[in-house]
Enzyme design. Sequence first.
Site, PDB file in Angstrom:
ATOM      1  N   ASP A  46       1.138  -1.438  -0.088  1.00 26.37           N
ATOM      2  CA  ASP A  46       0.420  -0.112   0.037  1.00 26.37           C
ATOM      3  C   ASP A  46       0.984   1.091  -0.542  1.00 26.37           C
ATOM      4  OD1 ASP A  46      -2.469  -1.129   0.440  1.00 26.37           O
ATOM      5  OD2 ASP A  46      -2.260  -2.181   2.250  1.00 26.37           O
ATOM      6  N   ASP A  54      -6.133  -5.271  -5.597  1.00 27.27           N
ATOM      7  CA  ASP A  54      -5.749  -3.265  -5.432  1.00 27.27           C
ATOM      8  C   ASP A  54      -4.171  -3.147  -5.593  1.00 27.27           C
ATOM      9  OD1 ASP A  54      -7.135  -6.195  -3.707  1.00 27.27           O
ATOM     10  OD2 ASP A  54      -7.734  -3.897  -1.896  1.00 27.27           O
ATOM     11  N   GLY A  74      -6.432 -19.438  -6.299  1.00 26.71           N
ATOM     12  CA  GLY A  74      -7.175 -17.418  -6.422  1.00 26.71           C
ATOM     13  C   GLY A  74      -8.343 -17.601  -5.432  1.00 26.71           C
ATOM     14  N   THR A 126     -11.187 -15.090  -2.816  1.00 25.55           N
ATOM     15  CA  THR A 126     -11.505 -13.928  -2.875  1.00 25.55           C
ATOM     16  C   THR A 126     -11.489 -13.333  -1.071  1.00 25.55           C
ATOM     17  OG1 THR A 126     -12.257 -13.892  -4.731  1.00 25.55           O
ATOM     18  CG2 THR A 126     -13.287 -12.591  -3.851  1.00 25.55           C
ATOM     19  N   ARG A 161     -15.812  -3.964  -5.415  1.00 22.92           N
ATOM     20  CA  ARG A 161     -14.279  -3.057  -5.554  1.00 22.92           C
ATOM     21  C   ARG A 161     -12.852  -3.873  -6.042  1.00 22.92           C
ATOM     22  NH1 ARG A 161     -14.634  -1.794  -0.342  1.00 22.92           N
ATOM     23  NH2 ARG A 161     -12.594  -2.775  -0.024  1.00 22.92           N
ATOM     24  N   TRP A 220     -10.702  -1.788  -8.965  1.00 20.12           N
ATOM     25  CA  TRP A 220      -9.022  -1.798  -9.474  1.00 20.12           C
ATOM     26  C   TRP A 220      -8.559  -2.613 -10.103  1.00 20.12           C
ATOM     27  CZ3 TRP A 220      -8.388   1.781  -5.521  1.00 20.12           C
ATOM     28  CH2 TRP A 220      -9.095   0.749  -4.184  1.00 20.12           C
TER      29      TRP A 220
END
Length: 407
Positions: free
Chosen positions: A126, A186, A244, A246, A258, A262
């Site tokens: 981030d 993200d 994968g 979530t 969201r 992204w």
Amino acid sequence: MRIFKLASVVICIASLLSCNNQNKKKSEDTAMVTVKTNEEIVLDKSVVKLKEVLGSLKYADSFPRNITKGQKEWNVVGVRDWCSGFWPGVLWYAYEYSNDEVLKAGAEKFTEPLKTIAYTPADNHDVGFMVYCSYGNGYRLTGNEEYKKILLAAADTLATLYSPKVGTILSWPNMKHEFKYNTIIDNMMNLELLFWAAKNGGDKKLYDMAVSHADVSMKRLVRPDYSIYHVTCFDEKTGEFIEGKTHQGYADESMWARGQGWGIYGFAMSYRETGKEEYLATAQKLADHFIERLPEDGIPYWDFDDPKIPNAPKDASAAGVVACGMLELSEQLKDEKLKEKYLNAAKDLITRLSSDEYLSGNTNDALLLHSTGHFPNNSEIDVPIIYADYYFMEALLRLRKIESKNI
């Protein structure tokens, strides 16, 4: 004498006509100045509100993050919270629109404490959200060379999380026990810091890292139906893809709203920075899938596959991110019909967010209501969240610039 009188009458009439024309022109000019677009009206109100809220925040190292239901004021977090860069970013956007020096001073005040992020070891991906939203907007608007140095340092710090074996930036170092070597959607947004640094004096390898990350994300995070996993897990030693997941969505195979945003924005931005057509095609298909699955009221639920729909919470933050992504996509496309398609989709999202249903008004100190952060963790559900305000402001400004070009 008659000739003299006739000439006088002609002169008077001409003078009156001239005055009338001048007054008409002044009236038309005034009308042109005073007529504002819908986004400008919302921006005007937002600027007034943001100045008021700015005056109530005492500590520059405490950043708005969310507002608890029933409360009016922001709950604040420290410098190292992943949301710390959004509040100064909101202030920079407000200053960009208003040219108000009070807002500029506020943006500078809340940007300064984030310098430490650039010069301390990265503990998550981030860094881009924290530093590029604050110092990045600040540098873009002021040209402050000190800001540029900090941005370049932040890019180098973010790059320390890159794995040549996997080909991506590690997203959550402290969650490897749960997700092994992980990369989340993200993270596509934070590539912009690397792209920017590579062309503004930073190491050219930063560009290669960003491209590799986008390539692997496109291959592993994007599903065949063009919905998106939140997280992909890899074997750190071999670079092999494992699975994968979530994490913040309803289920591993569900479509978290969201995350889709992204992806749309991240791949459209990556195309802008690289010219790689596969990024543009991916952004389009992600956007199309989002549009196809939107509910009738035009604002996404937090997850498109929540079985409680229509009694599931909405996510205004997802709508804001997608609006920005659609505007980015529209600007990158050459086909006029496609440009208009995504521009209109963005406009629709912005219009709905600008309604009384989503604008906070006097309810609390935020701009937008009804965002959802981490539903599975019972965190930030149907409340104002700062990144919703950030992307809403960005979308309003971007749309205003696009429309001004088309006049």
